[in-house]
Design a protein around this motif. Structure first.
Motif, PDB file in Angstrom:
ATOM      1  N   GLU A 294      -1.788  87.658 -33.967  1.00 15.75           N
ATOM      2  CA  GLU A 294      -2.469  88.710 -33.218  1.00 15.75           C
ATOM      3  C   GLU A 294      -2.943  88.208 -31.871  1.00 15.75           C
ATOM      4  O   GLU A 294      -2.880  88.927 -30.868  1.00 15.75           O
ATOM      5  N   GLN A 297      -0.089  88.201 -29.563  1.00 17.64           N
ATOM      6  CA  GLN A 297       0.228  89.540 -29.080  1.00 17.64           C
ATOM      7  C   GLN A 297      -0.763  89.963 -27.982  1.00 17.64           C
ATOM      8  O   GLN A 297      -0.362  90.531 -26.954  1.00 17.64           O
ATOM      9  N   LEU A 309      -7.764  93.265 -18.386  1.00 17.95           N
ATOM     10  CA  LEU A 309      -8.960  92.544 -18.804  1.00 17.95           C
ATOM     11  C   LEU A 309     -10.224  93.179 -18.207  1.00 17.95           C
ATOM     12  O   LEU A 309     -11.275  93.210 -18.852  1.00 17.95           O
ATOM     13  N   LEU A 310     -10.059  93.696 -16.986  1.00 18.92           N
ATOM     14  CA  LEU A 310     -11.223  94.270 -16.311  1.00 18.92           C
ATOM     15  C   LEU A 310     -11.166  95.794 -16.243  1.00 18.92           C
ATOM     16  O   LEU A 310     -12.149  96.476 -16.500  1.00 18.92           O
ATOM     17  N   PHE A 311      -9.955  96.324 -15.965  1.00 22.74           N
ATOM     18  CA  PHE A 311      -9.905  97.761 -15.653  1.00 22.74           C
ATOM     19  C   PHE A 311      -9.134  98.606 -16.659  1.00 22.74           C
ATOM     20  O   PHE A 311      -9.191  99.813 -16.605  1.00 22.74           O
ATOM     21  N   LYS A 312      -8.401  97.963 -17.513  1.00 26.09           N
ATOM     22  CA  LYS A 312      -7.579  98.712 -18.489  1.00 26.09           C
ATOM     23  C   LYS A 312      -6.745  99.744 -17.762  1.00 26.09           C
ATOM     24  O   LYS A 312      -6.806 100.956 -18.021  1.00 26.09           O
ATOM     25  N   PRO A 316      -0.147 101.851 -22.459  1.00 27.84           N
ATOM     26  CA  PRO A 316       0.871 101.489 -23.436  1.00 27.84           C
ATOM     27  C   PRO A 316       1.586 102.721 -23.993  1.00 27.84           C
ATOM     28  O   PRO A 316       1.003 103.808 -24.047  1.00 27.84           O
ATOM     29  N   THR A 317       2.831 102.500 -24.384  1.00 30.83           N
ATOM     30  CA  THR A 317       3.644 103.617 -24.892  1.00 30.83           C
ATOM     31  C   THR A 317       3.104 104.049 -26.254  1.00 30.83           C
ATOM     32  O   THR A 317       2.987 103.218 -27.176  1.00 30.83           O
ATOM     33  N   PRO A 318       2.757 105.283 -26.407  1.00 24.82           N
ATOM     34  CA  PRO A 318       2.250 105.707 -27.710  1.00 24.82           C
ATOM     35  C   PRO A 318       3.395 105.818 -28.725  1.00 24.82           C
ATOM     36  O   PRO A 318       4.562 106.007 -28.369  1.00 24.82           O
ATOM     37  N   LYS A 323      -0.706 110.687 -29.021  1.00 20.66           N
ATOM     38  CA  LYS A 323      -0.861 111.242 -27.664  1.00 20.66           C
ATOM     39  C   LYS A 323      -1.725 110.302 -26.862  1.00 20.66           C
ATOM     40  O   LYS A 323      -2.614 109.676 -27.371  1.00 20.66           O
TER      41      LYS A 323
END
Lengths: 323, 203
Positions: A294, A297, A309-312, A316-318, A323
């Motif tokens: 993990e 990953q 790390l700071l702003f996201k 990512p592909t759902p 959704k």
């Protein structure tokens, strides 16, 4: 003078002369009534009987014992000559006697010789009703003829083989071999000095070996003495050592018993001590694997998008249905 | 200069933590659908289950799905409660104990040793979605039975099972994989029962 004829003397002379003449005639005609003193035998010969005629002599070991009565070609076998022999009754013709055709010197006249017949053998009986047959043996001429024929045949074969043996190629090979032998002989002559030296060295070596063997024998004697001394030392020393060893053995035995008791109690059962730890350790490793996977990953995710790390900032592909 | 820089960094970090995501759903394989078998007599052996092994990508709680033949992804808001190999291992352990296939069944965490050891290797455990929109839950696993005394392999077999999903999403995938796992456990139990009755490896 008137001669007076004595008719009585003349008549007597005529009678005696006539009687003598008749007796001579009987003698000449073989009417001597000697048939009771002879026996008849048959003889069958396969070789030629040239030189043999009726009335020819029959000899037993060189002694005249009778004569040839008749000579006929065997009507049952044309390869044989049938002879009828008239032999004196007292002649010891045995069952193992045999007849041979022999000749008188160079005259060409032949006679029959009865030979063989051992003392122990029974007589060959021949009487008025049955005529016995004496076996025949080849004559000297025939034997010589056969022998010479054989010799000639073998000589011819030998000559043929000799002819093949001494053909040109073999003669050349023999000559070559002789040449090689001569060459070898010359070389051996050259090696004479070396051979002589070798023999001298061998003699010297033998002398040295004799000396060495004597030395070895002396050494063996010394070793024997040393072994005897060693045996004495060992006997004395080993006695003490064995005592010490026995003492040590007793102490070791007591120690082993103590260790066995301790082991039986399970004080040193490493497996039972280590097994729970090993199981826990295995589980820990499994959890560590999961965690490291993990972590890997997450690190990969940060590596691909460090700003998360700071702003996201990344999206990512759902998955399907998400959704 | 330092105090403003520190404050800016702290503000940014706090801003990152303020990001909101939907709640994570966690799933587990259920043993509710395991049907009890009727074994006339338990094999007189102790079976110990070895720690489960799996393909590296399956040593994770991520819930993987496959689109087409080659594309692999993981659900963002759904994951397993444990690694799939461990879940399958527990499921099989439960089944073997319930059905008394062997006189004793030991889990991989047991300190005791058994007459036989059952090793497992998980090759696939995913939700597969084909191009036509249909999806299946697929499991591919190999079980190997080993004699503890001789350390020799008694038998080894690879099992595969797949089950259609009611819906093409994580929830449907879990239901399908649950069915496939049940099927795998049943197949493995039948295989072990057969092996335990064979006289060829018995002393």
């Amino acid at each position: 003078m008137e001669s007076k004829v004595n008719y009585t003397a003349v008549g007597l002379f005529v009678i005696l002369f006539t009687t003598a003449l008749v007796a001579f005639g009987f003698w000449l005609g073989k009417y001597n009534g000697d048939t009771k003193d002879y026996r008849y035998y048959k003889l069958f010969i396969t070789e030629s009987v040239a030189g043999l005629s009726p009335e020819a002599a029959v000899k037993f070991r060189g002694v005249d014992v009778g004569k040839v009565e008749t000579i006929l070609i065997n009507p049952n076998n044309s390869e044989e000559i049938e002879l009828t022999l008239k032999i004196k009754k007292e002649t010891p013709i045995k069952t193992d006697s045999y007849a041979i055709l022999k000749f008188y010197g160079i005259t060409g006249l032949a006679y029959i010789e009865i030979a063989g017949g051992t003392k122990e053998s029974p007589l060959l009986v021949s009487d008025e009703h049955t005529v016995a047959t004496i076996p025949s043996s080849p004559s000297l001429i025939k034997r010589l003829d056969e022998s010479l024929s054989n010799v000639a045949s073998k000589l011819s074969t030998t000559l043929d083989k000799a002819d093949r043996l001494f053909n040109d190629r073999n003669v050349e090979n023999v000559a070559l071999t002789l040449e090689h032998l001569r060459s070898l002989s010359v070389q051996l002559d050259g090696y004479q000095n070396e051979v002589r030296t070798l023999i001298q060295q061998t003699i010297a070596l033998e002398n040295n070996a004799t000396g060495s063997l004597n030395s070895i024998q002396d050494a063996a004697d010394e070793t024997k003495k040393s072994a005897a001394n060693f045996n004495n030392v060992v006997t004395v020393k080993m006695g003490n050592t064995l005592d010490s060893l026995e003492k040590s053995s007793r102490e070791t035995h007591a120690l082993i018993q103590k260790i066995e008791q301790t082991v039986d109690r399970g004080d040193y059962d490493l497996r039972s001590v280590a097994a729970p730890t090993a199981t826990e350790f295995n589980e820990l490793i499994a959890q560590t694997k999961l965690l490291s996977n993990e972590l890997e990953q997450s690190l990969n995710h940060l590596k691909n998008s460090p700003s998360d790390l700071l702003f996201k900032t990344s999206k990512p592909t759902p998955g399907p249905g998400e959704k | 200069m330092r105090p403003p820089l520190f404050l800016v960094t702290l503000t940014l970090l706090i801003a990152g933590c303020s990001t909101q995501t939907p709640p994570m759903n966690e799933y587990i394989l259920s043993s509710a659908s395991l049907a009890p078998s009727f074994i006339e007599s338990a094999a007189p052996y102790t079976l110990k289950m070895a720690p489960p092994k799996a393909r590296p990508s399956l040593i994770s709680k991520l819930f993987y799905y496959r689109e087409g033949e080659n594309k692999i992804g993981s659900y963002l808001y759904s994951q397993w409660v444990d690694a799939p190999a461990a879940m399958l291992d527990r499921l099989l352990y439960t089944s073997l104990q319930q059905n008394r296939l062997f006189s004793t069944t030991l889990s991989s965490g047991s300190n005791a040793s058994g007459d036989l050891v059952l090793e497992s290797m998980l090759h696939d455990f995913s939700h597969r979605i084909d191009r036509s929109g249909h999806s299946m839950g697929e499991i591919d696993i190999t079980y190997t039975l080993i004699d503890t005394k001789t350390k020799k392999v008694i038998a080894s077999k690879r099992f595969t099972a797949s089950s259609p999903t009611p819906t093409v999403d994580a929830q449907g995938g879990v239901i399908a994989l649950d069915h496939a796992a049940t099927h795998i456990i049943e197949q493995c139990s039948a295989w072990l029962h057969l092996i335990s009755k064979e006289p060829s490896w018995k002393k």
